[in-house]
Design an enzyme around this catalytic site. Sequence first.
Site, PDB file in Angstrom:
ATOM      1  N   ASP A   1      13.304  18.200 -34.372  1.00 48.65           N
ATOM      2  CA  ASP A   1      14.721  18.024 -34.081  1.00 48.65           C
ATOM      3  C   ASP A   1      15.311  19.409 -33.820  1.00 48.65           C
ATOM      4  OD1 ASP A   1      17.373  17.544 -33.920  1.00 48.65           O
ATOM      5  OD2 ASP A   1      17.559  16.460 -35.817  1.00 48.65           O
TER       6      ASP A   1
ATOM      7  N   LYS B   1      23.949  19.563 -28.814  1.00 49.34           N
ATOM      8  CA  LYS B   1      24.767  20.770 -28.917  1.00 49.34           C
ATOM      9  C   LYS B   1      24.691  21.646 -27.646  1.00 49.34           C
ATOM     10  CE  LYS B   1      25.292  20.125 -33.725  1.00 49.34           C
ATOM     11  NZ  LYS B   1      24.376  19.644 -34.739  1.00 49.34           N
TER      12      LYS B   1
ATOM     13  N   TYR C   1      19.237  17.207 -41.538  1.00 45.48           N
ATOM     14  CA  TYR C   1      20.166  16.214 -40.996  1.00 45.48           C
ATOM     15  C   TYR C   1      19.741  15.898 -39.573  1.00 45.48           C
ATOM     16  CZ  TYR C   1      24.546  14.117 -39.308  1.00 45.48           C
ATOM     17  OH  TYR C   1      25.493  13.276 -38.769  1.00 45.48           O
TER      18      TYR C   1
END
Length: 423
Positions: A235, A263, A140
């Site tokens: 990522d 995050k 994702y």
Amino acid sequence: MQNQKIYHESKKYMPGGVNSPVRAFTGLNIAPPALVRGEGAYVYDIEGKRYADYVGAWGPMILGHCDEDVVKAIEDTANSSIAFGAVTELELRFAKLICDTTGIDMIRFVNSGTEATMSAVRLARGYTGRDKIVKFSGCYHGHYDGFLVLAGSGIMTQGIAGSAGVPEDHVKNTIIGEYNNVEQIRHIFEKFGEQIACVIVEPIAGNMGVVPAKREFLMEIRKLCDAYGSLLIFDEVITGFRVAYRGAREIYEIEPELVTYGKIIGGGLPCGAYGGKREIMSILSPVGPVYQAGTMSGNPVIMAAGYATVKKIYDNRDKFYTYLESLGQKLEDGLKKVFFEKGIKVVINRVGSMFTIFFNDNDKVENYEQAKASNVNIYRHFAEQMILKGNYISPSQFEALFLSIKHTDYEVEKFIEDVYQIF
Ligand SMILES: *Cc1c(COP(=O)(O)O)cnc(C)c1O
């Protein structure tokens, strides 16, 4: 009852009662706890119930909730500078810290992981002058149109839109590969290599549950990108500052051209970033032709929170990562023992302080197909019971659970004991 009431009423005002789907507790028979307070390893709901937290805001809270240095940085900054939309020393200080300590030349701050990854892909396309991108099923990268793609029927076919509202045109340049399939990525490059702008990959996947890449898989991608002039994007929105200070790059010793963060980098406030080689980053607007902008990007309060978080991790990196690994190992060992005793087949994938318990009959979970073979009904029962017993865990099987440096043997032992009680 307040949790129930809030969730019920929220559904009238916000679709599904939430602002992001996984919070909705779909398929669970309990309402999501409405949280009011976090402290260290714990969160508290509006009914006054306490939970040891293994969601960690889906990754950011590696220092635990309301770390005193992070709170102080936010308070101090907010007193003088909530927003300017202008140059500040705070953003320079943070950019310098990340570039100097993680070994990238330049960085751009944005407001979310989604923004970071979609911008990195645009940059890769602008730099190479190519349109096609490769991503892997189960990875994702946020909700940008070009990433919302499902694997087509045949292997190596172009993807099909994975969400209503995504035109087929927007995904026609996205090639979907299978995670950890070395043979297949070779075939993809043989067929499309010259048209591929970039490969974007979670070097340790966290969004189909935790699934680490095999070393030879990442090495093969690195080699193919070099051979065909494509860029490699790691990522590291979850793994950056999480699995090691320099993220998965440090563990695998493989260097991508571009890396994305999110995050942890915002210390719990909305922040993302992408960075890499000077030559590539230098074609970003206003210097070069690739446009990307953000009114709130580099916001002072967020830069202060991010800096306080990342600096604290950097200064304590040996201690922190050693601690998280030993606590993670203890949890993993304890869980394996319990599930074995109870005769319940699970696969536990763990890298440091991130882990997933797959209720799965396979011996291994190494890709999305295998992850999907997990029994989500058992997981839902498990999640429901764990939450009722005061362990806040993801309602979905396909997420990572996290430890923070504020977790101790006490919480981990209780977690293991509660699993024992449930089955
Ligand atoms: C969470 C996540 C994103 C998206 O970040 P948002 O801040 O939710 O937009 C992208 N990539 C990975 C690997 C993620 O875990």
